[in-house]
Design a protein around this motif. Sequence first.
Motif, PDB file in Angstrom:
ATOM      1  N   GLY A 112       0.944  -1.297   0.240  1.00 23.26           N
ATOM      2  CA  GLY A 112      -0.031   0.160   0.020  1.00 23.26           C
ATOM      3  C   GLY A 112       0.845   1.144  -0.027  1.00 23.26           C
ATOM      4  N   PRO A 113       0.321   2.084  -0.444  1.00 18.76           N
ATOM      5  CA  PRO A 113       1.085   3.601  -0.627  1.00 18.76           C
ATOM      6  C   PRO A 113       1.595   4.188   0.847  1.00 18.76           C
ATOM      7  N   GLY A 114       2.994   4.559   0.784  1.00 18.80           N
ATOM      8  CA  GLY A 114       3.828   4.874   1.883  1.00 18.80           C
ATOM      9  C   GLY A 114       4.247   3.780   2.661  1.00 18.80           C
ATOM     10  N   LEU A 115       4.127   2.564   2.501  1.00 16.14           N
ATOM     11  CA  LEU A 115       4.716   1.444   2.996  1.00 16.14           C
ATOM     12  C   LEU A 115       6.352   1.143   2.490  1.00 16.14           C
ATOM     13  N   ILE A 116       7.180   0.760   3.423  1.00 21.17           N
ATOM     14  CA  ILE A 116       8.253   0.162   2.992  1.00 21.17           C
ATOM     15  C   ILE A 116       8.478  -1.383   3.262  1.00 21.17           C
ATOM     16  N   ILE A 117       8.793  -2.114   2.219  1.00 21.92           N
ATOM     17  CA  ILE A 117       9.017  -3.584   2.267  1.00 21.92           C
ATOM     18  C   ILE A 117      10.585  -3.816   2.227  1.00 21.92           C
ATOM     19  N   PRO A 118      11.255  -4.161   3.274  1.00 19.31           N
ATOM     20  CA  PRO A 118      12.840  -4.427   3.397  1.00 19.31           C
ATOM     21  C   PRO A 118      13.137  -5.814   2.792  1.00 19.31           C
ATOM     22  N   SER A 119      14.224  -6.101   2.098  1.00 18.06           N
ATOM     23  CA  SER A 119      14.635  -7.237   1.800  1.00 18.06           C
ATOM     24  C   SER A 119      16.092  -7.252   1.537  1.00 18.06           C
TER      25      SER A 119
END
Length: 454
Positions: A112-119
């Motif tokens: 969703g907008p504004g979220l950050i998914i790290p990997s």
Amino acid sequence: MKTIIEPFRIKSVEPIRMTTRDERQAILAKAHYNLFSIPSRDVLIDLLTDSGTAAMSAEQWGALMRGDESYAGSPSFERFESAVRNLMPFRHIIPTHQGRAAEAILFNLLGGPGLIIPSNTHFDTTRGNIEATGAEARDLLIAEGHDPQSLHPFKGNMDIARLEALLAKEQASVPCVMLTITNNASGGQPVSLDNIKATAALARRFGKPFFIDGCRFAENAWFIKTREAGQDQRSIVEIVREVFAHADGMTMSAKKDGFANIGGWLALNDETLASEARSRLILTEGFPTYGGLAGRDLDAIAQGLSEIVDEDYLRYRVRVNEYIVERLVDAGVPVMRPAGGHAVFLDAKAMLPHIPSLEYPGQALACALYEEGGIRGCEIGSVMFGLQPDGSEKAADMEYVRLAMPRRVYTQSHADHVIETTLAVHERRAGLRGMRVSKAPIRLRHFTCQFEPV
Ligand code: F0G
């Protein structure tokens, strides 16, 4: 045994059509120097991808006949589910037609907008599916992973300090933490068990679910067994089980370490999330006991999963790339070291310093390998990553040509041909010229754009 031999014999073959250099030059020009546009019958050794290109075993071909095509409750699904759960002890196993379909469902629920998914490093379909929801896909690879010459044994690792800093600063914006094993986009480099545990522990401390993109889980387990302190006495199955016991779920493309030509899954522990995922699955893939696959595909995967963890296979699998890399390094060819699990990455930036990044040294090298020896690899550099959303161009950090090895398909003499061809191109590297893009679509241009030599 001195030579690590292919641990199989061949009972069904496909001919390779030989071509001459003149023919290949004409084929390249007709394809506008984009290797994706070359018909596969004109390729001698096809190293474009290791995805969906494996040779199935006799047992897998047999399993296809066992496939039950019932819409609901097929025994093929039961065999698939128990083969997955035997290795990955998740509560909910949801089949999909391939890996990106599992990603699309997961990130539709969590992005969703504004979220950050790290990997450690998102693969490009993962990144695409995250970005399509308006979220940001953030790569937090350790510094050694960016250095092609670093001999760090686990160059695919997550940078734990940067992950901790991100979670501390942006806790509310991070819906989950991911880890890709092995790390495809950064050279097929493995992630250590220690790093998996540390990532899981951080995610837990901040109350975030932790997901593994497990496409090449068996290759990763082999590296853990052979490179990580205290792991060499454990079986591959034991290591695999432990890796996934630390996670809350996974996405998978069975086209890699499932030994299948198609298929994938999404696995989850959380009941609510799984229920939402199944609802989406029914909309986009199919009923939860087949998920966009034929029953026979589920059986091929179930059988494939019992074969992929075989240590003789994994020893040979990883050895092929090491063998190629050793010979290239001896001859001074710049390559990503150590050898990756599924591919050899040639460093075109170092090999062709006279070609600027925006004249695509990786593309020039990939075309030269085809012209020289009929080998099809894949540019992973400024062609793939250079085009910005606003239409401008920016040089990528690295210019690689990936030579990805299909599983159980080619023999050692094919590997020797890859070495000889690469050495011949390396000899005449000073004469290679760059490329310019003559026609391009607005995004994902590497699949279809056209080039001309500068
Ligand atoms: N994750 C990783 C690490 C991958 O390498 C791939 C596919 C996917 C997800 C997506 O899976 O293709 O079944 O939808 N990699 C292929 C490659 C395409 O050539 O590296 P898929």
